[in-house]
Design an enzyme around this catalytic site. Structure first.
Site, PDB file in Angstrom:
ATOM      1  N   TRP A  65      21.128 -59.513   7.800  1.00 56.88           N
ATOM      2  CA  TRP A  65      21.877 -58.260   7.816  1.00 56.88           C
ATOM      3  C   TRP A  65      21.483 -57.387   6.646  1.00 56.88           C
ATOM      4  O   TRP A  65      20.908 -57.874   5.673  1.00 56.88           O
ATOM      5  CB  TRP A  65      23.391 -58.471   7.940  1.00 56.88           C
ATOM      6  CG  TRP A  65      24.070 -59.391   6.941  1.00 56.88           C
ATOM      7  CD1 TRP A  65      23.485 -60.146   5.965  1.00 56.88           C
ATOM      8  CD2 TRP A  65      25.469 -59.669   6.858  1.00 56.88           C
ATOM      9  NE1 TRP A  65      24.422 -60.862   5.285  1.00 56.88           N
ATOM     10  CE2 TRP A  65      25.657 -60.599   5.793  1.00 56.88           C
ATOM     11  CE3 TRP A  65      26.595 -59.220   7.548  1.00 56.88           C
ATOM     12  CZ2 TRP A  65      26.923 -61.086   5.429  1.00 56.88           C
ATOM     13  CZ3 TRP A  65      27.850 -59.697   7.186  1.00 56.88           C
ATOM     14  CH2 TRP A  65      28.004 -60.630   6.145  1.00 56.88           C
ATOM     15  N   ASN A  66      21.797 -56.081   6.797  1.00 57.45           N
ATOM     16  CA  ASN A  66      21.367 -55.094   5.815  1.00 57.45           C
ATOM     17  C   ASN A  66      22.537 -54.256   5.324  1.00 57.45           C
ATOM     18  O   ASN A  66      23.556 -54.143   6.012  1.00 57.45           O
ATOM     19  CB  ASN A  66      20.357 -54.122   6.445  1.00 57.45           C
ATOM     20  CG  ASN A  66      19.094 -54.809   6.909  1.00 57.45           C
ATOM     21  OD1 ASN A  66      18.459 -55.526   6.155  1.00 57.45           O
ATOM     22  ND2 ASN A  66      18.750 -54.607   8.174  1.00 57.45           N
ATOM     23  N   HIS A  73      25.243 -36.900   7.918  1.00 52.83           N
ATOM     24  CA  HIS A  73      24.442 -36.001   8.765  1.00 52.83           C
ATOM     25  C   HIS A  73      22.961 -36.359   8.660  1.00 52.83           C
ATOM     26  O   HIS A  73      22.132 -35.547   8.253  1.00 52.83           O
ATOM     27  CB  HIS A  73      24.715 -34.547   8.370  1.00 52.83           C
ATOM     28  CG  HIS A  73      26.155 -34.170   8.537  1.00 52.83           C
ATOM     29  ND1 HIS A  73      26.611 -33.369   9.555  1.00 52.83           N
ATOM     30  CD2 HIS A  73      27.257 -34.562   7.843  1.00 52.83           C
ATOM     31  CE1 HIS A  73      27.931 -33.259   9.460  1.00 52.83           C
ATOM     32  NE2 HIS A  73      28.342 -33.975   8.431  1.00 52.83           N
ATOM     33  N   HIS A  77      22.714 -36.991  14.872  1.00 53.79           N
ATOM     34  CA  HIS A  77      24.083 -37.108  14.368  1.00 53.79           C
ATOM     35  C   HIS A  77      25.016 -36.087  14.998  1.00 53.79           C
ATOM     36  O   HIS A  77      24.583 -35.140  15.647  1.00 53.79           O
ATOM     37  CB  HIS A  77      24.097 -37.006  12.833  1.00 53.79           C
ATOM     38  CG  HIS A  77      23.854 -35.627  12.304  1.00 53.79           C
ATOM     39  ND1 HIS A  77      22.597 -35.146  12.014  1.00 53.79           N
ATOM     40  CD2 HIS A  77      24.711 -34.618  12.003  1.00 53.79           C
ATOM     41  CE1 HIS A  77      22.691 -33.917  11.561  1.00 53.79           C
ATOM     42  NE2 HIS A  77      23.973 -33.562  11.556  1.00 53.79           N
ATOM     43  N   ASP A  79      28.314 -33.504  14.471  1.00 53.01           N
ATOM     44  CA  ASP A  79      29.060 -32.666  13.527  1.00 53.01           C
ATOM     45  C   ASP A  79      30.487 -32.496  14.047  1.00 53.01           C
ATOM     46  O   ASP A  79      30.692 -31.967  15.149  1.00 53.01           O
ATOM     47  CB  ASP A  79      28.459 -31.258  13.426  1.00 53.01           C
ATOM     48  CG  ASP A  79      27.073 -31.206  12.795  1.00 53.01           C
ATOM     49  OD1 ASP A  79      26.651 -32.176  12.155  1.00 53.01           O
ATOM     50  OD2 ASP A  79      26.422 -30.149  12.947  1.00 53.01           O
ATOM     51  N   HIS A  83      33.485 -30.469   9.374  1.00 52.63           N
ATOM     52  CA  HIS A  83      32.243 -30.304   8.601  1.00 52.63           C
ATOM     53  C   HIS A  83      32.174 -28.917   7.961  1.00 52.63           C
ATOM     54  O   HIS A  83      31.543 -28.743   6.920  1.00 52.63           O
ATOM     55  CB  HIS A  83      31.048 -30.526   9.533  1.00 52.63           C
ATOM     56  CG  HIS A  83      29.716 -30.379   8.897  1.00 52.63           C
ATOM     57  ND1 HIS A  83      29.403 -30.892   7.654  1.00 52.63           N
ATOM     58  CD2 HIS A  83      28.584 -29.762   9.337  1.00 52.63           C
ATOM     59  CE1 HIS A  83      28.149 -30.612   7.370  1.00 52.63           C
ATOM     60  NE2 HIS A  83      27.642 -29.915   8.354  1.00 52.63           N
TER      61      HIS A  83
HETATM   62  C1  23J Z   1      25.254 -28.514   5.390  1.00 51.14           C
HETATM   63  C2  23J Z   1      24.910 -27.209   5.131  1.00 51.14           C
HETATM   64  C3  23J Z   1      24.114 -26.521   6.006  1.00 51.14           C
HETATM   65  C4  23J Z   1      23.679 -27.134   7.148  1.00 51.14           C
HETATM   66  C5  23J Z   1      24.028 -28.466   7.457  1.00 51.14           C
HETATM   67  C6  23J Z   1      24.801 -29.141   6.546  1.00 51.14           C
HETATM   68  C7  23J Z   1      23.564 -29.133   8.708  1.00 51.14           C
HETATM   69  O1  23J Z   1      22.734 -28.665   9.409  1.00 51.14           O
HETATM   70  C8  23J Z   1      24.215 -30.384   9.188  1.00 51.14           C
HETATM   71  O2  23J Z   1      23.582 -31.421   9.268  1.00 51.14           O
HETATM   72  O3  23J Z   1      25.375 -30.329   9.569  1.00 51.14           O
HETATM   73  S1  23J Z   1      22.679 -26.220   8.263  1.00 51.14           S
HETATM   74 MN    MN Z   2      25.291 -32.088  10.695  1.00 56.34          MN
END
Ligand code: 23J
Ligand code: MN
Length: 257
Positions: A65-66, A73, A77, A79, A83
């Site tokens: 295991w790791n 993100h 992934h 969102d 976020h």
């Molecule tokens: C944080 C700030 C800007 C962006 C993002 C994250 C993502 O694209 C993300 O992975 O949610 S553009």
């Molecule tokens: Mn994201």
């Protein structure tokens, strides 16, 4: 009840017979997985690191295991609305609180691969989406709106492309969120926003508008070229991270053969 049982049996039969195929929309996740580059004044998401706890050796003779260290993100992934600051005050806006039934929905796949090849900063507009709807039918409420750009076929520095990557303009996102009530948008690029979107009005409109409307995002998708414009069903379920803003995710689509 009888009808529902038949419906589910028909689905499992179709999966077993291959009449319905499962298409993996997920990129491999490794320390080489590219991570978004934000301007240096902002905090950075680290690349994935994997540390072996043990592998059938002294510290674990019969097991392997790791330990993982990664940003929420990273790679393919999800969102969640929390976020972005626009989704901050919404109820049930984090990965642990999202209703599971919202992780599955019909997919509409807009193919802008030709335009994105010609112009890496190509933006899908409201008119572009409406032309797609005239050809393929209206986007149903609750759909995942997936943008095919063939960006997932790029490797190395061509993938991040010095932040010149395609996406949506703000008006297209308002149309999708408010006039089509999509579940969210999914893209093949590193984030749901175009590479130059930090300079748009509002900045990062895919995040600003989608999350402000309680919608979701899917980034770094693959194999969108294997999906029909309408008719596939997409499943994307984030980890149930308490107060999570997002999560790496295994995304797949059910497609008629
Ligand atoms: C944080 C700030 C800007 C962006 C993002 C994250 C993502 O694209 C993300 O992975 O949610 S553009
Ligand atoms: Mn994201």
């Amino acid at each position: 009840m009888q009808q529902t049982a038949q419906l589910l049996a028909a689905l499992t039969d179709a999966l077993q017979s291959g009449q319905v195929r499962v298409v993996d929309l997920t990129q491999p996740l490794s320390p080489e997985t590219p991570v978004i580059n934000l301007p240096p004044i902002f905090g950075q998401s680290p690349p994935l690191t994997i540390e072996c706890i043990c592998q059938y050796d002294d510290t674990g003779p019969a097991w392997y295991w790791n330990t993982l260290h990664l940003g929420e993100h990273t790679g393919t992934h999800f969102d969640a609305p929390a976020h972005w600051i626009t989704g901050r005050e919404l109820a049930n806006n984090t990965t642990d609180a999202l209703p599971v039934e919202r992780f599955i929905g019909p997919a509409c796949v807009i193919d802008a691969s030709r335009e994105a090849a010609a112009d890496p900063d190509f933006l899908v507009t409201r008119a572009y989406i409406q032309a797609w709807e005239a050809q393929h039918g209206a986007i149903p409420a609750g759909a995942w709106l997936l943008l095919r750009t063939d960006w997932s076929k790029r490797t190395g520095s061509d993938f991040l492309n010095d932040s010149h990557t395609p996406g949506f303009d703000a008006d297209a996102l308002r149309y999708l969120a408010h006039e089509r009530d999509v579940k969210g948008v999914g893209v093949e690029t590193v984030g749901t926003d175009a590479g130059q979107a930090g300079g748009f009005d509002p900045p990062f409109p895919a995040h600003n508008i989608m999350h402000g409307a309680g919608k979701y995002g899917l980034a770094s998708l693959a194999n969108l070229d294997q999906l029909p414009p309408q008719g596939a069903v997409v499943v994307a379920a984030p980890l149930k991270i308490v107060q999570g803003s997002g999560s790496p995710v295994r995304v797949f689509a059910l497609v008629g053969a």
